[in-house]
Design a protein around this motif. Structure first.
Motif, PDB file in Angstrom:
ATOM      1  N   THR A 120       0.857  -1.185   0.000  1.00 29.95           N
ATOM      2  CA  THR A 120       0.000   0.000   0.000  1.00 29.95           C
ATOM      3  C   THR A 120       0.891   1.233   0.000  1.00 29.95           C
ATOM      4  OG1 THR A 120      -1.630  -1.201   1.314  1.00 29.95           O
ATOM      5  CG2 THR A 120      -1.870   1.185   1.223  1.00 29.95           C
ATOM      6  N   ILE A 121       0.551   2.210  -0.815  1.00 28.19           N
ATOM      7  CA  ILE A 121       1.269   3.480  -0.823  1.00 28.19           C
ATOM      8  C   ILE A 121       0.684   4.352   0.289  1.00 28.19           C
ATOM      9  CG2 ILE A 121       1.784   5.592  -2.146  1.00 28.19           C
ATOM     10  CD1 ILE A 121       3.100   3.227  -3.398  1.00 28.19           C
ATOM     11  N   THR A 122       1.530   4.830   1.186  1.00 27.56           N
ATOM     12  CA  THR A 122       1.042   5.722   2.238  1.00 27.56           C
ATOM     13  C   THR A 122       1.258   7.182   1.869  1.00 27.56           C
ATOM     14  OG1 THR A 122       3.136   5.535   3.450  1.00 27.56           O
ATOM     15  CG2 THR A 122       1.351   4.022   4.067  1.00 27.56           C
ATOM     16  N   HIS A 123       2.331   7.467   1.151  1.00 26.82           N
ATOM     17  CA  HIS A 123       2.622   8.834   0.683  1.00 26.82           C
ATOM     18  C   HIS A 123       3.370   8.753  -0.645  1.00 26.82           C
ATOM     19  CE1 HIS A 123       2.166   9.470   5.025  1.00 26.82           C
ATOM     20  NE2 HIS A 123       1.711  10.661   4.692  1.00 26.82           N
ATOM     21  N   ALA A 124       3.162   9.748  -1.474  1.00 31.37           N
ATOM     22  CA  ALA A 124       3.879   9.837  -2.747  1.00 31.37           C
ATOM     23  C   ALA A 124       4.135  11.307  -3.055  1.00 31.37           C
ATOM     24  CB  ALA A 124       3.073   9.200  -3.872  1.00 31.37           C
ATOM     25  N   ALA A 125       5.325  11.589  -3.549  1.00 31.32           N
ATOM     26  CA  ALA A 125       5.673  12.962  -3.909  1.00 31.32           C
ATOM     27  C   ALA A 125       6.458  12.963  -5.214  1.00 31.32           C
ATOM     28  CB  ALA A 125       6.503  13.614  -2.812  1.00 31.32           C
ATOM     29  N   VAL A 126       6.128  13.882  -6.082  1.00 28.26           N
ATOM     30  CA  VAL A 126       6.828  14.021  -7.361  1.00 28.26           C
ATOM     31  C   VAL A 126       8.175  14.681  -7.115  1.00 28.26           C
ATOM     32  CG1 VAL A 126       6.772  15.116  -9.637  1.00 28.26           C
ATOM     33  CG2 VAL A 126       4.677  14.141  -8.666  1.00 28.26           C
ATOM     34  N   VAL A 127       9.215  14.065  -7.667  1.00 29.00           N
ATOM     35  CA  VAL A 127      10.574  14.590  -7.546  1.00 29.00           C
ATOM     36  C   VAL A 127      10.988  15.297  -8.827  1.00 29.00           C
ATOM     37  CG1 VAL A 127      12.998  13.967  -7.145  1.00 29.00           C
ATOM     38  CG2 VAL A 127      11.185  12.757  -5.923  1.00 29.00           C
ATOM     39  N   GLU A 128      10.690  14.678  -9.969  1.00 23.94           N
ATOM     40  CA  GLU A 128      10.987  15.251 -11.290  1.00 23.94           C
ATOM     41  C   GLU A 128       9.783  14.997 -12.188  1.00 23.94           C
ATOM     42  OE1 GLU A 128      14.534  13.662 -13.134  1.00 23.94           O
ATOM     43  OE2 GLU A 128      15.409  13.281 -11.174  1.00 23.94           O
ATOM     44  N   ALA A 129       9.536  15.929 -13.093  1.00 20.72           N
ATOM     45  CA  ALA A 129       8.403  15.720 -14.009  1.00 20.72           C
ATOM     46  C   ALA A 129       8.703  16.286 -15.385  1.00 20.72           C
ATOM     47  CB  ALA A 129       7.142  16.374 -13.452  1.00 20.72           C
ATOM     48  N   ARG A 130       8.378  15.477 -16.370  1.00 25.37           N
ATOM     49  CA  ARG A 130       8.348  15.893 -17.766  1.00 25.37           C
ATOM     50  C   ARG A 130       7.002  15.429 -18.298  1.00 25.37           C
ATOM     51  NH1 ARG A 130      13.588  14.037 -17.343  1.00 25.37           N
ATOM     52  NH2 ARG A 130      13.182  12.073 -18.403  1.00 25.37           N
ATOM     53  N   GLN A 131       6.682  15.821 -19.466  1.00 28.22           N
ATOM     54  CA  GLN A 131       5.371  15.514 -20.046  1.00 28.22           C
ATOM     55  C   GLN A 131       5.095  14.011 -20.112  1.00 28.22           C
ATOM     56  OE1 GLN A 131       4.717  17.583 -23.692  1.00 28.22           O
ATOM     57  NE2 GLN A 131       2.795  16.562 -24.123  1.00 28.22           N
ATOM     58  N   ASP A 132       6.112  13.204 -20.416  1.00 34.16           N
ATOM     59  CA  ASP A 132       5.897  11.768 -20.592  1.00 34.16           C
ATOM     60  C   ASP A 132       6.668  10.898 -19.606  1.00 34.16           C
ATOM     61  OD1 ASP A 132       8.384  12.324 -21.560  1.00 34.16           O
ATOM     62  OD2 ASP A 132       8.171  11.175 -23.400  1.00 34.16           O
ATOM     63  N   GLU A 133       7.280  11.513 -18.599  1.00 33.78           N
ATOM     64  CA  GLU A 133       8.045  10.756 -17.617  1.00 33.78           C
ATOM     65  C   GLU A 133       8.070  11.509 -16.296  1.00 33.78           C
ATOM     66  OE1 GLU A 133      11.704   8.532 -18.834  1.00 33.78           O
ATOM     67  OE2 GLU A 133      12.603  10.005 -17.482  1.00 33.78           O
ATOM     68  N   VAL A 134       7.762  10.802 -15.209  1.00 36.82           N
ATOM     69  CA  VAL A 134       7.719  11.415 -13.891  1.00 36.82           C
ATOM     70  C   VAL A 134       8.426  10.490 -12.907  1.00 36.82           C
ATOM     71  CG1 VAL A 134       6.209  12.228 -12.030  1.00 36.82           C
ATOM     72  CG2 VAL A 134       5.571  12.630 -14.404  1.00 36.82           C
ATOM     73  N   VAL A 135       9.210  11.080 -12.020  1.00 35.48           N
ATOM     74  CA  VAL A 135       9.885  10.333 -10.965  1.00 35.48           C
ATOM     75  C   VAL A 135       9.253  10.733  -9.639  1.00 35.48           C
ATOM     76  CG1 VAL A 135      12.074   9.924  -9.772  1.00 35.48           C
ATOM     77  CG2 VAL A 135      12.037  10.200 -12.265  1.00 35.48           C
ATOM     78  N   LEU A 136       8.888   9.717  -8.857  1.00 39.39           N
ATOM     79  CA  LEU A 136       8.250   9.968  -7.566  1.00 39.39           C
ATOM     80  C   LEU A 136       9.008   9.248  -6.456  1.00 39.39           C
ATOM     81  CD1 LEU A 136       5.688   9.125  -9.766  1.00 39.39           C
ATOM     82  CD2 LEU A 136       4.550  10.360  -7.967  1.00 39.39           C
ATOM     83  N   LEU A 137       8.904   9.774  -5.276  1.00 40.39           N
ATOM     84  CA  LEU A 137       9.378   9.113  -4.071  1.00 40.39           C
ATOM     85  C   LEU A 137       8.126   8.594  -3.388  1.00 40.39           C
ATOM     86  CD1 LEU A 137      11.586   8.423  -2.005  1.00 40.39           C
ATOM     87  CD2 LEU A 137      11.119  10.638  -0.958  1.00 40.39           C
ATOM     88  N   VAL A 138       8.083   7.296  -3.090  1.00 39.05           N
ATOM     89  CA  VAL A 138       6.903   6.723  -2.456  1.00 39.05           C
ATOM     90  C   VAL A 138       7.283   6.069  -1.134  1.00 39.05           C
ATOM     91  CG1 VAL A 138       5.650   6.365  -4.608  1.00 39.05           C
ATOM     92  CG2 VAL A 138       7.056   4.528  -3.705  1.00 39.05           C
ATOM     93  N   LEU A 139       6.368   6.173  -0.180  1.00 41.79           N
ATOM     94  CA  LEU A 139       6.493   5.461   1.075  1.00 41.79           C
ATOM     95  C   LEU A 139       5.475   4.331   1.037  1.00 41.79           C
ATOM     96  CD1 LEU A 139       6.776   8.472   3.542  1.00 41.79           C
ATOM     97  CD2 LEU A 139       8.609   7.196   2.431  1.00 41.79           C
ATOM     98  N   LEU A 140       5.955   3.128   1.318  1.00 44.90           N
ATOM     99  CA  LEU A 140       5.137   1.921   1.210  1.00 44.90           C
ATOM    100  C   LEU A 140       4.883   1.315   2.576  1.00 44.90           C
ATOM    101  CD1 LEU A 140       7.387   0.479  -1.552  1.00 44.90           C
ATOM    102  CD2 LEU A 140       4.995   0.937  -1.906  1.00 44.90           C
TER     103      LEU A 140
END
Length: 166
Positions: free
Chosen positions: A108-128
């Protein structure tokens, strides 16, 4: 002898005004293009914030009872080399362990935050918050972990392109 006439003020003003209008239209077009790109990146950020909460649990959750379907679900949420690596991990490592020890894991994802974003690619940090049971541990064990997740927009949908535990 040909006599050159000097441009009149009015002609100079019209020429200057034409140049100013052309420059303004060019700048407006560039600003519009930048605004559209910014809007697309903003939409990608919003879309992936929701998508990651579905994609990562699909990739990391399984039950020994439904392993073939869970592997298909996991790899269906992935793309590229990550999909191939996930397939290999699930079949070569998870399957023998899960079937032998009767393991069930629900991520289960408890938190998620976008670290980098482009139109077709996004990097997130997630806490599981993974919850697991097994034959030797029938009472659910809840853990916590974090991961760097790269999502890629492929075929009209967001898919996991990489997942690195932190």
């Amino acid at each position: 002898m040909i006599r050159l006439r000097r441009p009149r003020r009015r002609e100079l003003a019209v020429a200057a005004l034409s140049i100013a209008i052309a420059a303004s239209l060019t700048e407006s077009g560039l600003l519009l293009r930048d605004a559209q790109a910014t809007s697309a990146v903003s939409a990608a950020r919003d879309d992936t914030q929701e998508a990651v909460e579905t994609i990562v649990p699909r990739a990391l959750s399984y039950s020994y009872r439904t392993l073939p379907a869970d592997i298909a679900t996991a790899t269906g949420a992935a793309t590229g080399n990550f999909k191939q690596n996930l397939q290999a991990l699930m079949t070569q490592v998870v399957t023998p362990t899960a079937t032998g020890d009767q393991v069930t894991t629900k991520a289960t994802i408890t938190h998620a935050a976008v670290v980098e974003a482009r139109q077709d690619e996004v990097v997130l940090l997630v806490l599981l918050s993974p919850e697991s049971t097994s034959k030797s541990q029938p009472t659910p064990v809840v853990g916590s972990s974090s991961a760097r997740v790269q999502l890629q927009h492929t075929g009209g949908q967001w898919l996991a392109a990489d997942l690195q535990p932190l």
